[in-house]
Motif scaffolding. Sequence first.
Motif, short mmCIF file in Angstrom:
data_model
loop_
_atom_site.label_atom_id
_atom_site.label_comp_id
_atom_site.label_asym_id
_atom_site.label_seq_id
_atom_site.Cartn_x
_atom_site.Cartn_y
_atom_site.Cartn_z
N LEU A 3 0.83 -1.19 0.00
CA LEU A 3 0.00 0.00 0.00
C LEU A 3 0.87 1.25 0.00
N THR A 4 0.27 2.36 -0.41
CA THR A 4 0.91 3.67 -0.28
C THR A 4 0.35 4.34 0.97
N TYR A 5 1.25 4.71 1.88
CA TYR A 5 0.81 5.31 3.13
C TYR A 5 0.73 6.83 3.01
N PRO A 6 -0.16 7.45 3.78
CA PRO A 6 -0.40 8.89 3.63
C PRO A 6 0.72 9.74 4.20
N GLN A 7 0.81 10.96 3.65
CA GLN A 7 1.79 11.93 4.11
C GLN A 7 1.13 13.31 4.21
N LEU A 8 1.79 14.18 4.95
CA LEU A 8 1.45 15.60 4.99
C LEU A 8 2.66 16.39 4.53
N THR A 9 2.43 17.59 4.04
CA THR A 9 3.56 18.48 3.79
C THR A 9 4.16 18.89 5.13
N GLN A 100 7.40 1.47 2.23
CA GLN A 100 6.66 2.57 2.84
C GLN A 100 7.23 2.90 4.22
N ALA A 101 7.61 1.88 4.97
CA ALA A 101 8.15 2.11 6.30
C ALA A 101 9.47 2.87 6.26
N SER A 102 10.18 2.79 5.15
CA SER A 102 11.45 3.51 5.02
C SER A 102 11.26 4.95 4.57
N THR A 103 10.01 5.38 4.43
CA THR A 103 9.70 6.75 4.01
C THR A 103 9.43 7.59 5.26
N PRO A 104 10.35 8.47 5.66
CA PRO A 104 10.18 9.20 6.93
C PRO A 104 8.88 10.00 7.02
N GLN A 105 8.37 10.49 5.89
CA GLN A 105 7.20 11.38 5.94
C GLN A 105 5.94 10.68 6.43
N ILE A 106 5.84 9.36 6.26
CA ILE A 106 4.62 8.70 6.72
C ILE A 106 4.52 8.68 8.23
N TRP A 107 5.66 8.76 8.90
CA TRP A 107 5.65 8.60 10.35
C TRP A 107 5.10 9.84 11.05
N PHE A 144 7.74 6.66 16.44
CA PHE A 144 7.32 5.40 15.83
C PHE A 144 8.34 4.91 14.80
N TYR A 145 8.93 5.83 14.05
CA TYR A 145 9.97 5.44 13.09
C TYR A 145 11.17 4.85 13.82
N ARG A 146 11.53 5.48 14.93
CA ARG A 146 12.67 5.02 15.72
C ARG A 146 12.41 3.63 16.29
N ALA A 147 11.21 3.41 16.83
CA ALA A 147 10.88 2.09 17.37
C ALA A 147 10.87 1.03 16.26
N TYR A 148 10.33 1.40 15.10
CA TYR A 148 10.31 0.47 13.97
C TYR A 148 11.72 0.11 13.53
N LEU A 149 12.58 1.13 13.35
CA LEU A 149 13.94 0.87 12.87
C LEU A 149 14.70 -0.02 13.84
N ARG A 150 14.61 0.28 15.11
CA ARG A 150 15.33 -0.53 16.09
C ARG A 150 14.86 -1.98 16.07
N ALA A 151 13.55 -2.17 16.00
CA ALA A 151 13.02 -3.53 15.99
C ALA A 151 13.42 -4.26 14.72
#
Length: 241
Positions: A3-9, A100-107, A144-151
Amino acid sequence: MMLTYPQLTVDDALIELERLEETLRDGRPPGFLVDGELHPRTRFPGFNPPASAVRLRQLHDRVASALEGVTGRGHDAARSFDIVVGRVLTEWFEEDGRNQASTPQIWAYIALLVMPDLAIRRFGPDKRGRLPRERYLAGRRNLFYRAYLRAWILGDLLEDPELPLYEDDLVGLVDRNLSADHRVSKLVAEQIRSTPAGEMRRETVREGLKNLQYELRVSDLSSLPDDDAEAVVGEAFWGRR
């Protein structure tokens, strides 16, 4: 399904952060996915089907359910929060797409609009009612990005009972130097797993991490072939290639 995850500017994310701060100052609980709809300025910069509000709500509920057993405050509770959340997110994006998880903007979207009620459990407002921006906006320090990356990088090493002995050194190395180079991070994790338990393990691991810090200042490990990168990491820990 990917899937494509949402982002904001960046500007919209800042507006939502300030809105969340105002909500908390007013004593109101933070909402998420207001009225079950996506933010009106949501962006989906990708080719895969967009993640729906229903799917994002499922993500929220999955993480919230996993956190039911995490209580209290302090370092141990914060560490448990990160481990539990990271584990859920790695499993989740195994299905929805690691790209998608590697895209910082989604977090930023996830922290501000999908799981703000959970985010404030980990990083709440200060005495002035301000939230730590780096924990909610896009970037490596997003909670959340930090927790994901570490795990994802460290895997079951996060459950190692001896991890607290060298956790600060390891986490510092991952956060500062290796979060963008997952291949090297995983090599480091493997070296630590292979280090025999015992009195010398802490010193062996800390010395290896210190040696690797120096190597990263003089070498670009990301440019090396797999075998050479593995040799450099092995030498940092064991003094040989």
